[in-house]
Design a protein around this motif. Structure first.
Motif, PDB file in Angstrom:
ATOM      1  N   GLN A 196       3.985   1.544  -0.916  1.00 53.90           N
ATOM      2  CA  GLN A 196       4.730   1.631  -2.166  1.00 53.90           C
ATOM      3  C   GLN A 196       3.841   2.195  -3.267  1.00 53.90           C
ATOM      4  N   PHE A 197       2.610   1.702  -3.339  1.00 50.65           N
ATOM      5  CA  PHE A 197       1.664   2.165  -4.357  1.00 50.65           C
ATOM      6  C   PHE A 197       1.364   3.647  -4.194  1.00 50.65           C
ATOM      7  N   LEU A 198       1.068   4.065  -2.964  1.00 45.78           N
ATOM      8  CA  LEU A 198       0.744   5.476  -2.727  1.00 45.78           C
ATOM      9  C   LEU A 198       1.928   6.374  -3.074  1.00 45.78           C
ATOM     10  N   GLU A 223       0.830  -1.209   0.000  1.00 54.25           N
ATOM     11  CA  GLU A 223       0.000   0.000   0.000  1.00 54.25           C
ATOM     12  C   GLU A 223       0.864   1.258   0.000  1.00 54.25           C
ATOM     13  N   ARG A 246       9.210   9.482  -0.067  1.00 51.40           N
ATOM     14  CA  ARG A 246       8.653  10.773  -0.474  1.00 51.40           C
ATOM     15  C   ARG A 246       8.638  11.752   0.705  1.00 51.40           C
ATOM     16  N   GLU A 260       4.356   5.750  -5.206  1.00 48.37           N
ATOM     17  CA  GLU A 260       4.643   5.752  -6.639  1.00 48.37           C
ATOM     18  C   GLU A 260       3.594   6.527  -7.436  1.00 48.37           C
ATOM     19  N   GLN A 261       2.348   6.491  -6.980  1.00 44.77           N
ATOM     20  CA  GLN A 261       1.271   7.147  -7.724  1.00 44.77           C
ATOM     21  C   GLN A 261       1.238   8.651  -7.503  1.00 44.77           C
ATOM     22  N   ALA A 262       1.615   9.073  -6.309  1.00 47.00           N
ATOM     23  CA  ALA A 262       1.536  10.498  -5.985  1.00 47.00           C
ATOM     24  C   ALA A 262       2.755  11.243  -6.537  1.00 47.00           C
ATOM     25  N   PRO A 263       2.565  12.499  -6.950  1.00 47.03           N
ATOM     26  CA  PRO A 263       3.718  13.307  -7.379  1.00 47.03           C
ATOM     27  C   PRO A 263       4.576  13.664  -6.179  1.00 47.03           C
TER      28      PRO A 263
END
Length: 200
Positions: free
Chosen positions: A74-76, A72, A139, A78-81
């Motif tokens: 990792q996904f968040l 979860e 991030r 990678e998807q967010a700028p």
């Protein structure tokens, strides 16, 4: 042979997912092989055939829990700028907290904290639960670095631990986490050792 090994891994995943649900719903005392069989919709004895001991069941559960949490984050991440402002960081943290307090995320949170208590007396579980690197964590750390924060690695760890504490508090006491609470944690993370940001 390869297909059989894949089927075994899949069955263990099904059992581990069911075990997470049992732990969240019934607590540690309710986590039994029979309860997991029932939750997974499998014949009695299936769980004990794949995960013979209670320790094996707990270990499989915790490994799966960490896998889901890491996936979860990792996904968040990678998807967010890239995080460009305090408001964006506060918003992102708010979304993570919402995920951890609702739906399946809430059940995982309940199971995670139960496992954390168990890990106090179990070095193997404690090692599995040690926070690991992922895109979401990276991030947050990158934003603190860009803001000139002293010791960004340590401050990232502290900020995320405080967020974890807020989630735990609301799981136990109920209610939502307010934006002002999140903003207060972010402000604390941004303070330098002398109480202010390093200015360019």
């Amino acid at each position: 042979m390869g297909q059989k090994q894949g089927e075994t891994r899949d069955r263990r995943t099904v059992l581990a997912d069911a075990a997470i649900g049992v732990l969240a719903d019934a607590g540690v005392r309710g986590l039994t092989h029979r309860a997991v069989d029932a939750a997974a919709g499998l014949p009695v004895g299936t769980t004990s055939a794949y995960l013979r001991t209670r320790q094996a069941l707990l270990t499989a559960l915790v490994r799966r829990l960490v896998e889901l949490d890491q996936g979860e984050l990792q996904f968040l991440g990678e998807q967010a700028p890239p995080i460009g402002s305090v408001d964006e960081l506060v918003s992102g943290i708010g979304e993570l907290i919402r995920r951890r307090l609702t739906g399946e995320g809430r059940r995982r949170s309940l199971a995670r904290y139960a496992c954390a208590v168990e890990s106090v007396r179990d070095p193997e579980l404690r090692e599995i639960l040690v926070p690991r690197e992922n895109a979401g964590r990276a991030r947050v750390r990158a934003f603190l670095v860009a803001q000139g924060v002293v010791a960004p690695l340590e401050r990232t760890t502290t900020l995320l631990a405080c967020i974890d504490g807020l989630v735990f508090d609301r799981l136990v006491g109920g209610g939502e986490v307010g934006e002002d609470e999140i903003r207060g944690l972010v402000s604390a993370a941004l303070r330098g050792d002398q109480g202010s940001l390093r200015r360019p």
